[in-house]
Write an enzyme that holds these catalytic residues in place. Sequence first.
Site, PDB file in Angstrom:
ATOM      1  CB  CYS A 118       5.548   3.491  -1.983  1.00  0.00           C
ATOM      2  SG  CYS A 118       6.224   2.797  -4.314  1.00  0.00           S
ATOM      3  CD  GLU A 119      11.150  -1.780  -2.012  1.00  0.00           C
ATOM      4  OE1 GLU A 119      11.093  -2.440  -3.478  1.00  0.00           O
ATOM      5  OE2 GLU A 119      11.238  -2.148  -1.002  1.00  0.00           O
ATOM      6  CG  HIS A 120       8.630   0.376  -6.535  1.00  0.00           C
ATOM      7  ND1 HIS A 120       7.071  -0.053  -6.659  1.00  0.00           N
ATOM      8  CD2 HIS A 120       9.003  -0.408  -6.569  1.00  0.00           C
ATOM      9  CE1 HIS A 120       7.278  -1.273  -6.127  1.00  0.00           C
ATOM     10  NE2 HIS A 120       8.813  -1.452  -6.714  1.00  0.00           N
ATOM     11  CG  HIS A 121       6.368   6.461  -6.629  1.00  0.00           C
ATOM     12  ND1 HIS A 121       5.606   5.072  -7.522  1.00  0.00           N
ATOM     13  CD2 HIS A 121       7.241   6.714  -8.731  1.00  0.00           C
ATOM     14  CE1 HIS A 121       5.725   5.051  -8.703  1.00  0.00           C
ATOM     15  NE2 HIS A 121       6.253   5.918  -9.476  1.00  0.00           N
ATOM     16  CD  GLN A 159      -1.314  -3.372   0.385  1.00  0.00           C
ATOM     17  OE1 GLN A 159      -1.234  -2.516  -0.133  1.00  0.00           O
ATOM     18  NE2 GLN A 159      -2.672  -3.927   1.318  1.00  0.00           N
ATOM     19  CG  HIS A 187      -0.358   1.608  -2.723  1.00  0.00           C
ATOM     20  ND1 HIS A 187       1.036   1.238  -2.387  1.00  0.00           N
ATOM     21  CD2 HIS A 187      -1.278   0.684  -2.182  1.00  0.00           C
ATOM     22  CE1 HIS A 187       0.811  -0.517  -1.615  1.00  0.00           C
ATOM     23  NE2 HIS A 187      -0.280  -0.174  -1.637  1.00  0.00           N
ATOM     24  CB  CYS A 189       2.946   5.822  -5.628  1.00  0.00           C
ATOM     25  SG  CYS A 189       2.622   3.850  -5.556  1.00  0.00           S
TER      26      CYS A 189
END
Length: 230
Positions: A118-121, A159, A187, A189
Site C-alpha cells: 500500500c502506498e499510503h502506509h 488496489q 489490506h 493497513c
Amino acid sequence: MDATIKSIRPSKPSDRLPESRPAELDPAEFLAAAVRADQPRPARAEAEAAVKTLLAYIGENTQREGLLDTPRRVVEAFDELYQGYHQCPAEVLDRTFGETAGYDDFVLVRDIEFTSQCEHHMMPFYGKAHIAYTPVERVVGLSKLARLTDIFARRLQTQEHLTAQIAAAIDEILKPRGVAVLIEAEHTCMSVRGVAKHGASTFTSRYTGMFRDNPAEQARFLSMVRGMPR
C-alpha cells in the site's frame, strides 16, 4: 424540531450527470519500466542508514546483536519487493501466438495470487487477480498475465490503480476486443492497524471494450470467476 430530509438524487432528467467512461492512463505507466536508467537514486549505504534511523526512531538500540544486519536485510528485501519498478510491462506481452484455430471467445486466467504494498502506509495487501481478454487472431502466453500482474504489484500501489494498470496494459498492447479484470484483496493497513478488521476483503474491477459495453459479457465473466469449481 422536525428534521427535513432532502433527496440526494437528481430530481429532473436534466440534473443527471453525463455517463462517465474510465479515465485514460498515461501510457508511460505500462509501456516502459517505471525507473529510467539515468534516474538519480540514493546509494545503498544511504538507504541502509535511513533504515537505521527508523529503528532508532521506534526506540530500538541499533547496536544490539539482533539488529546489526537489519538495515542490509531490509534494503535487500526492498530490492525484491519493489522489483516491478525496473521491469517493463510491454516486454512481457510482446510475444503472441497466432495458432488459435479461429478461437473467438474470451480467455480467462483466474486466481492469480499476488502481494503488493500500500502506498499510503507501505504495508502489504494480498489476494487474487482474475483476468480475461477476448483476443483478435493472436493470443499471449497464459503465464504472461501472471507476470504482468506481478510487475505492477511489485510497486507501491492502491488496489484501484493496480486494477486499472493491468487492464490498460492488456488493452493497449494486445488490442483485444475487450478486457475484464477483477481483484480481491485483504489490506494489512486495515486488518492489523487502524480499525484492525481482519478478514475484510476489497473488490475492484475494470472493464474495456465488449466487457464494458455488454453487461451480459460482464455477467458471464463473473459467473466463470465465481461459479466454476476450483
